[in-house]
Scaffold this motif. Structure first.
Motif, PDB file in Angstrom:
ATOM      1  N   PRO A 413       0.791  -1.313  -0.016  1.00  0.00           N
ATOM      2  CA  PRO A 413       0.324   0.069  -0.073  1.00  0.00           C
ATOM      3  C   PRO A 413       0.816   1.309  -0.309  1.00  0.00           C
ATOM      4  N   LEU A 414       2.022   1.330   0.790  1.00  0.00           N
ATOM      5  CA  LEU A 414       3.097   2.136   0.724  1.00  0.00           C
ATOM      6  C   LEU A 414       3.552   2.696  -0.349  1.00  0.00           C
ATOM      7  N   HIS A 415       3.562   1.597  -0.948  1.00  0.00           N
ATOM      8  CA  HIS A 415       4.562   1.967  -2.765  1.00  0.00           C
ATOM      9  C   HIS A 415       3.471   1.950  -3.676  1.00  0.00           C
ATOM     10  N   VAL A 416       2.233   1.851  -3.844  1.00  0.00           N
ATOM     11  CA  VAL A 416       1.127   1.784  -4.468  1.00  0.00           C
ATOM     12  C   VAL A 416       0.461   3.897  -4.257  1.00  0.00           C
ATOM     13  N   VAL A 417       0.838   4.263  -3.168  1.00  0.00           N
ATOM     14  CA  VAL A 417      -0.306   5.202  -2.776  1.00  0.00           C
ATOM     15  C   VAL A 417       0.962   6.417  -3.277  1.00  0.00           C
ATOM     16  N   ALA A 418       2.965   6.017  -2.676  1.00  0.00           N
ATOM     17  CA  ALA A 418       3.416   6.752  -3.336  1.00  0.00           C
ATOM     18  C   ALA A 418       3.436   6.715  -5.178  1.00  0.00           C
ATOM     19  N   LEU A 419       3.545   5.972  -5.784  1.00  0.00           N
ATOM     20  CA  LEU A 419       3.373   6.160  -7.370  1.00  0.00           C
ATOM     21  C   LEU A 419       2.153   6.914  -7.894  1.00  0.00           C
ATOM     22  N   GLN A 420       0.891   6.664  -6.985  1.00  0.00           N
ATOM     23  CA  GLN A 420      -0.287   7.113  -7.320  1.00  0.00           C
ATOM     24  C   GLN A 420      -0.119   8.663  -7.534  1.00  0.00           C
ATOM     25  N   LEU A 421       0.442   9.315  -6.243  1.00  0.00           N
ATOM     26  CA  LEU A 421       0.252  10.865  -5.544  1.00  0.00           C
ATOM     27  C   LEU A 421       1.252  11.694  -6.899  1.00  0.00           C
ATOM     28  N   LEU A 422       3.181  10.889  -7.127  1.00  0.00           N
ATOM     29  CA  LEU A 422       4.062  10.840  -7.698  1.00  0.00           C
ATOM     30  C   LEU A 422       3.247  11.124  -9.200  1.00  0.00           C
ATOM     31  N   SER A 423       2.813  10.278  -9.470  1.00  0.00           N
ATOM     32  CA  SER A 423       1.463   9.989 -10.909  1.00  0.00           C
ATOM     33  C   SER A 423       1.084  11.349 -10.998  1.00  0.00           C
ATOM     34  N   SER A 424       0.357  12.240  -9.617  1.00  0.00           N
ATOM     35  CA  SER A 424      -0.731  13.340 -10.558  1.00  0.00           C
ATOM     36  C   SER A 424      -0.422  14.382  -9.868  1.00  0.00           C
ATOM     37  N   ASP A 425       0.908  13.694  -9.720  1.00  0.00           N
ATOM     38  CA  ASP A 425       1.242  15.357  -9.309  1.00  0.00           C
ATOM     39  C   ASP A 425       2.266  16.148 -10.595  1.00  0.00           C
TER      40      ASP A 425
END
Length: 462
Positions: A413-425
């Motif tokens: 979960p930590l990894h996919v949340v980070a990916l989600q935030l980065l791709s939305s930045d």
């Protein structure tokens, strides 16, 4: 220079001449900019220039696709590693067809987040830990490295345990098979160029298709397979929830997400090549799910039907002999060896990428070890440590293998949340930012992952 008469000779001379010009240009740029040797060594070895040459040449779409082929296939198929094979085998052997649905569900998530990781790498030119370090600071980068290292090391041990199990099927002890494999893999990775390493890994990955044959040889109830693969049935015991979480963790492994982003950057995939890279990701992810499903189906149709309990993939191979024939055992063992060799190279590479990026050092397979001490030191150190542990006599490896996949699910979960935030930045991604629908789909998937992990915790506390 004498003109070659054959087409192959002319092409070889053109390529040689091209790379000589590329090397001279790289040296000139380095001298003018005062950059250290490793800043342009990647170009001197030819990876980026060779890739750009294929793209500019106007050759067919198939040739262009083969130029980007690699990250999706290797990141996906390496998920079918010994830990994954053990997890899929136990899923089928212990629960029959009942929980097969988690494999297609995990495959859909694998496609979604691998595409996200490749897009971030193509847009930013940085690996997962590198972009976290840039976006949220050094502390966040070190935390990401620590989490990935903790989750990955058990998996690396599992890869060499798989090599030992495959060797044990023909009487080779682990203290011979594991060190020998570690030496051979290290020589290929450290001494080989990017493309040479990639070709070797792609050849090894082809052995995983043997498991598809095994699935058919087991003679499963195909109607039950289709029904259970599409219609979810919730686990009835805590062991069932552990199996679901472990399957999710082994299919959508955090190290695989980190690897595919860093590897895409290493291969110089940019936004203009992203369309072809998506095809590579989808093919690799679908093959991962098909192979995982074939393993679970083979064990469900044979071992579960006979009431056989297994502890590892080697046990599964041996148990198949009286139930599905010697040929099935040979295929299962050969697939296990190929999967072990593939993942024993890729998981340490993924971890070495993360460690080097976390401390701000260069990370690439196409640079010599003199310029990349952190990257290669991390790879060799992880390999030696894993081989040493696996070679110890009477070490209980199965709890380590299975628990490592549960740890992957908890870290996920930590990894996919980070990916989600980065791709939305928007500031980071610019025009390459994820669309509204992609962002919505990402949060829905993250919610499902959290629900799965939460159900696992609740089943333990119940």
């Amino acid at each position: 220079m004498r003109t070659a008469k054959s087409r192959g000779g002319r092409y070889a001379l053109q390529v040689t001449s091209f790379h000589r010009r590329a090397a001279r240009g790289a040296r000139t740029r380095r001298e003018r900019s005062g950059a250290p040797p490793h800043a342009v060594a990647h170009h001197q070895r030819g990876t980026a220039f060779r890739f750009a040459d294929v793209q500019r040449s106007g050759r067919s779409a198939l040739v262009a696709f083969f130029a980007v082929l690699g990250p999706g296939l290797l990141a996906g198929l390496s998920d079918d590693d010994p830990a994954g094979i053990t997890t899929y085998s136990m899923l089928g052997a212990d629960f029959g067809y009942r929980l097969l649905w988690i494999i297609p569900a995990s495959t859909i998530l694998l496609i979604q987040f691998h595409l996200m990781a490749v897009r971030i790498g193509a847009a930013t030119g940085q690996g997962f830990v590198g972009i976290i370090r840039q976006r949220w600071g050094h502390g966040a980068g070190y935390a990401a490295v620590t989490g990935l290292l903790a989750a990955n090391f058990g998996t690396i041990c599992a890869e060499y345990a798989g090599i030992s199990a495959a060797g044990g099927l023909i009487g080779i002890p682990s203290w011979i098979s594991a060190p020998l494999a570690g030496i051979l893999i290290s020589l290929v990775v450290v001494l080989g160029s990017f493309h040479r390493v990639e070709r070797v890994l792609l050849v090894i990955s082809s052995t995983l298709t043997l498991y598809i044959v095994d699935g058919f040889l087991a003679g499963p109830d195909w109607s039950a397979v289709m029904h259970s693969s599409v219609i979810p049935r919730m686990p009835e015991t805590p062991a069932g929830w552990v199996a679901v979480a472990a399957t999710l963790g082994t299919t959508l492994a955090p190290w695989g997400l980190a690897f595919i982003q860093s590897y895409a950057v290493d291969k110089k995939i940019t936004m203009d090549k992203l369309r072809l890279a998506r095809i590579d990701v989808i093919i690799g992810s679908v093959l991962t799910g098909v192979i995982g499903l074939a393993i679970a189906v083979a064990c469900a149709a044979t071992l579960n039907a006979a009431g056989v309990h297994i502890e590892n993939a080697g046990d599964a191979a041996l148990a198949l002999r009286p139930l599905a024939g010697r040929f099935a055992t040979v295929l299962f063992g050969a697939g296990l060896l190929g999967a072990s060799l593939l993942a024993a190279a890729i998981v340490p590479i993924a971890t070495a990428y993360s460690i080097a990026e976390g401390v701000g050092e260069p990370a690439s397979l196409d640079l010599d070890s003199h310029h990349f001490q952190w990257f290669y030191a991390a790879f060799i150190g992880l390999t030696v440590a894993a081989v040493s542990i696996v070679s110890l006599p009477d070490l209980p490896l199965i709890p380590l293998i299975y628990s490592s996949q549960v740890v992957n699910a908890v870290v996920l979960p930590l990894h996919v949340v980070a990916l989600q935030l980065l791709s939305s930045d928007r500031a980071l991604m610019g025009a390459s930012r994820s669309t509204r629908w992609v962002r919505a789909g990402g949060w829905i998937s993250i919610t499902l992952i959290l629900a799965c992990i939460g159900a696992l915790g609740w089943s333990w506390l119940r």
